[in-house]
Design a protein around this motif. Structure first.
Motif, PDB file in Angstrom:
ATOM      1  N   ASN A  32       0.807  -1.219   0.000  1.00 56.04           N
ATOM      2  CA  ASN A  32       0.000   0.000   0.000  1.00 56.04           C
ATOM      3  C   ASN A  32       0.843   1.274   0.000  1.00 56.04           C
ATOM      4  OD1 ASN A  32      -1.471  -1.951   2.439  1.00 56.04           O
ATOM      5  ND2 ASN A  32      -2.486  -1.618   0.483  1.00 56.04           N
ATOM      6  N   ALA A  33       2.050   1.185   0.585  1.00 57.63           N
ATOM      7  CA  ALA A  33       2.873   2.379   0.720  1.00 57.63           C
ATOM      8  C   ALA A  33       4.316   1.986   0.980  1.00 57.63           C
ATOM      9  CB  ALA A  33       2.370   3.258   1.864  1.00 57.63           C
ATOM     10  N   MET A  34       5.221   2.856   0.593  1.00 65.52           N
ATOM     11  CA  MET A  34       6.634   2.727   0.936  1.00 65.52           C
ATOM     12  C   MET A  34       7.153   4.113   1.247  1.00 65.52           C
ATOM     13  SD  MET A  34       8.226  -0.122  -1.708  1.00 65.52           S
ATOM     14  CE  MET A  34       9.773  -0.236  -0.786  1.00 65.52           C
ATOM     15  N   GLY A  35       8.053   4.183   2.214  1.00 67.73           N
ATOM     16  CA  GLY A  35       8.559   5.503   2.558  1.00 67.73           C
ATOM     17  C   GLY A  35       9.759   5.457   3.470  1.00 67.73           C
ATOM     18  N   TRP A  36      10.190   6.640   3.857  1.00 72.56           N
ATOM     19  CA  TRP A  36      11.380   6.817   4.671  1.00 72.56           C
ATOM     20  C   TRP A  36      11.051   7.578   5.947  1.00 72.56           C
ATOM     21  CZ3 TRP A  36      15.928   4.540   3.500  1.00 72.56           C
ATOM     22  CH2 TRP A  36      16.097   4.053   2.202  1.00 72.56           C
ATOM     23  N   TYR A  37      11.614   7.102   7.022  1.00 68.99           N
ATOM     24  CA  TYR A  37      11.548   7.772   8.307  1.00 68.99           C
ATOM     25  C   TYR A  37      12.975   7.911   8.820  1.00 68.99           C
ATOM     26  CZ  TYR A  37       6.493   7.125   8.481  1.00 68.99           C
ATOM     27  OH  TYR A  37       5.150   7.181   8.212  1.00 68.99           O
ATOM     28  N   ARG A  38      13.191   8.825   9.755  1.00 69.18           N
ATOM     29  CA  ARG A  38      14.530   8.955  10.322  1.00 69.18           C
ATOM     30  C   ARG A  38      14.437   9.169  11.824  1.00 69.18           C
ATOM     31  NH1 ARG A  38      16.179  14.882   7.791  1.00 69.18           N
ATOM     32  NH2 ARG A  38      14.846  16.152   9.160  1.00 69.18           N
TER      33      ARG A  38
END
Length: 115
Positions: A32-38
């Protein structure tokens, strides 16, 4: 099960650029989604950028205009192009993949912005 692997971190001078890559493998249908966190030491994990399939792209306020997220569907890979890097961008960057509402995280890749 989904496996998530990040790459591309490193040490860069202020004002420089880096590109991070994240590839999902395994049961990758219905993502459903892909992303970046830090996450910086002592801070909570925060959104950097995320692509919601069919619903748009979102960026954290601190990176708007400097970072760009993109995806290659054929490779099940998302990229994070980071330009005009600042020391406050330093941290561990984690890729998140969401499949049927379940989040899978990578191990993280370190980005250090320092002169």
């Amino acid at each position: 099960q989904v496996q998530v692997v990040e790459s591309g971190g490193g040490l860069v001078s202020p004002g420089g650029s880096l590109r991070l890559s994240c590839t999902a493998s395994g049961s990758i249908f219905d993502i459903n989604a892909m992303g970046w966190y830090r996450q910086a030491p002592g801070n909570q994990r925060e959104l950097v950028a995320e692509i919601f399939y069919g619903a748009g792209t979102f960026y954290g306020d601190s990176v708007k205009g400097r970072f760009t997220i993109s995806k290659d569907n054929a490779k099940n890979t998302v990229y994070l192009q980071m330009d005009s890097l600042k020391p406050e961008d330093t941290g561990a960057y984690y890729c998140k993949t969401v499949r049927n509402g379940v989040a899978y995280w990578g191990q993280g890749t370190q980005v250090t912005v320092s002169s």
